[in-house]
Scaffold this motif. Structure first.
Motif, PDB file in Angstrom:
ATOM      1  N   GLU A 233       0.919  -1.127  -0.051  1.00  0.00           N
ATOM      2  CA  GLU A 233      -0.015  -0.066   0.112  1.00  0.00           C
ATOM      3  C   GLU A 233       0.967   1.221   0.073  1.00  0.00           C
ATOM      4  N   ALA A 234       1.886   1.202   0.676  1.00  0.00           N
ATOM      5  CA  ALA A 234       2.688   2.361   0.732  1.00  0.00           C
ATOM      6  C   ALA A 234       3.502   2.802  -0.528  1.00  0.00           C
ATOM      7  N   LYS A 235       3.988   1.503  -1.090  1.00  0.00           N
ATOM      8  CA  LYS A 235       4.632   1.692  -2.489  1.00  0.00           C
ATOM      9  C   LYS A 235       3.482   2.264  -3.273  1.00  0.00           C
ATOM     10  N   LYS A 236       2.354   1.782  -3.409  1.00  0.00           N
ATOM     11  CA  LYS A 236       1.340   2.356  -4.347  1.00  0.00           C
ATOM     12  C   LYS A 236       1.066   3.608  -4.172  1.00  0.00           C
ATOM     13  N   LEU A 237       0.966   4.097  -3.036  1.00  0.00           N
ATOM     14  CA  LEU A 237       0.799   5.602  -2.523  1.00  0.00           C
ATOM     15  C   LEU A 237       1.853   6.406  -2.455  1.00  0.00           C
ATOM     16  N   GLY A 238       3.196   6.091  -2.823  1.00  0.00           N
ATOM     17  CA  GLY A 238       4.355   6.713  -2.688  1.00  0.00           C
ATOM     18  C   GLY A 238       4.960   7.133  -1.208  1.00  0.00           C
ATOM     19  N   ARG A 239       4.249   6.473  -0.267  1.00  0.00           N
ATOM     20  CA  ARG A 239       4.536   6.654   1.188  1.00  0.00           C
ATOM     21  C   ARG A 239       5.802   5.780   1.787  1.00  0.00           C
ATOM     22  N   PRO A 240       6.480   6.278   2.793  1.00  0.00           N
ATOM     23  CA  PRO A 240       7.304   5.551   3.500  1.00  0.00           C
ATOM     24  C   PRO A 240       7.031   4.322   3.897  1.00  0.00           C
ATOM     25  N   TRP A 241       8.131   3.351   3.989  1.00  0.00           N
ATOM     26  CA  TRP A 241       8.072   1.970   4.316  1.00  0.00           C
ATOM     27  C   TRP A 241       7.651   1.658   5.541  1.00  0.00           C
ATOM     28  N   GLU A 242       7.849   2.430   6.780  1.00  0.00           N
ATOM     29  CA  GLU A 242       8.160   2.279   7.915  1.00  0.00           C
ATOM     30  C   GLU A 242       6.823   1.177   8.804  1.00  0.00           C
ATOM     31  N   VAL A 243       5.793   1.455   8.241  1.00  0.00           N
ATOM     32  CA  VAL A 243       4.511   0.525   8.819  1.00  0.00           C
ATOM     33  C   VAL A 243       4.834  -0.953   8.241  1.00  0.00           C
ATOM     34  N   GLY A 244       5.305  -0.868   7.157  1.00  0.00           N
ATOM     35  CA  GLY A 244       5.492  -2.279   6.760  1.00  0.00           C
ATOM     36  C   GLY A 244       6.764  -3.038   7.146  1.00  0.00           C
ATOM     37  N   LYS A 245       7.776  -2.250   7.601  1.00  0.00           N
ATOM     38  CA  LYS A 245       9.122  -2.907   7.682  1.00  0.00           C
ATOM     39  C   LYS A 245       9.576  -2.508   9.141  1.00  0.00           C
ATOM     40  N   ALA A 246       9.278  -1.444   9.679  1.00  0.00           N
ATOM     41  CA  ALA A 246      10.172  -1.081  10.987  1.00  0.00           C
ATOM     42  C   ALA A 246       9.217  -1.061  12.244  1.00  0.00           C
ATOM     43  N   PHE A 247       8.188  -2.293  12.283  1.00  0.00           N
ATOM     44  CA  PHE A 247       7.383  -2.412  13.541  1.00  0.00           C
ATOM     45  C   PHE A 247       8.017  -3.159  14.530  1.00  0.00           C
ATOM     46  N   GLU A 248       7.394  -3.285  15.685  1.00  0.00           N
ATOM     47  CA  GLU A 248       8.145  -3.996  17.020  1.00  0.00           C
ATOM     48  C   GLU A 248       8.556  -5.436  16.662  1.00  0.00           C
ATOM     49  N   HIS A 249       9.729  -5.834  16.867  1.00  0.00           N
ATOM     50  CA  HIS A 249       9.923  -7.032  16.639  1.00  0.00           C
ATOM     51  C   HIS A 249      10.408  -7.549  15.433  1.00  0.00           C
TER      52      HIS A 249
END
Ligand code: MN
Length: 233
Positions: free
Chosen positions: A124-140
């Motif tokens: 979703e982030a890629k499609k919207l041109g948003r940063p990746w943190e919610v997909g990649k930098a979550f807890e654990h």
């Protein structure tokens, strides 16, 4: 800098995240975590990209995301959580504009890590041109092995990298298939960031990424470095 005690802080400061060093009681203090994207051609292709045209690119995880307790709690807000096995590189020193030919002098050691990804949120982030943190930098999101010193492992540039899910081989590749080698990654990163001792680089994943489910047992390894076992809780 002034030496300050805990009394000087308005709230208690968080402890520095650390990883165990194999064969020792010592700890590796984690500073920053850089991850390289699409560094194995077959994986770039499976994600729908042409690996030959793209320079390396990087994103970051949080230091707290690197955890060596062998447990990955299935995260919220995703129904497509995927494993990516990667060789981890641990820096003992850094700098700017590091020469690729001397870059391995900055490496303390190597390990095995999983770049766990909420693929639906990343997509979703890629499609919207948003940063990746919610997909990649979550807890654990970065289960990690202990750190094996390069004094023991050498600087591996060839050898199998693999991941088994519940005893079935899912990912396999060879470090030789990296589009950008470890020294080149350090050199490029150091043009954009001031690297330092404690920095960790996740060097990209080979083909075969896939979904995890609660209860999965993941075994991963890098030949000549070591292995990692993770339970999805
Ligand atoms: Mn990755």
């Amino acid at each position: 800098m002034v030496d300050r005690t805990a009394m000087d802080y308005v709230i208690p400061p968080s402890p520095r995240p650390t990883l165990p060093v194999a064969g020792s009681d010592l700890l590796f203090p984690v500073r920053r975590v850089y991850c390289i994207g699409r560094n194995y051609a077959e994986h770039a292709r499976e994600m729908g990209h042409d690996p030959d045209r793209e320079p390396p690119f990087f994103f970051q995880k949080s230091p707290e995301n690197l955890i060596a307790d062998g447990v990955f709690p299935f995260p919220a807000h995703s129904s497509d959580v995927q494993f990516e096995v990667e060789m981890a590189v641990f820096l003992k020193s850094g700098g700017v504009d590091i020469d690729a030919a001397r870059a391995l002098d900055h490496v303390f050691g190597y390990g095995v890590a999983l770049d766990m990804t909420r693929r639906d949120l990343q997509g979703e982030a890629k499609k919207l041109g948003r940063p990746w943190e919610v997909g990649k930098a979550f807890e654990h999101s970065a289960p990690c092995s202990p750190v094996w010193p390069a004094a023991q492992t050498g600087h591996p540039s060839a050898g199998e990298i693999w991941l088994d899910q519940n005893g079935t081989r899912r990912q396999t590749g060879d470090l030789q298939q990296m589009i950008w080698g470890v020294g080149e990654q350090i050199a490029v990163l150091s043009r954009y960031f001031k690297l330092g001792g404690g920095d960790v680089i996740l060097t990209g994943t080979p083909a075969g990424v896939g979904r995890v489910a609660r209860g999965d047992e993941l075994d991963a390894g890098v030949a000549g470095v070591g292995q990692l076992h993770v339970t999805v809780a």
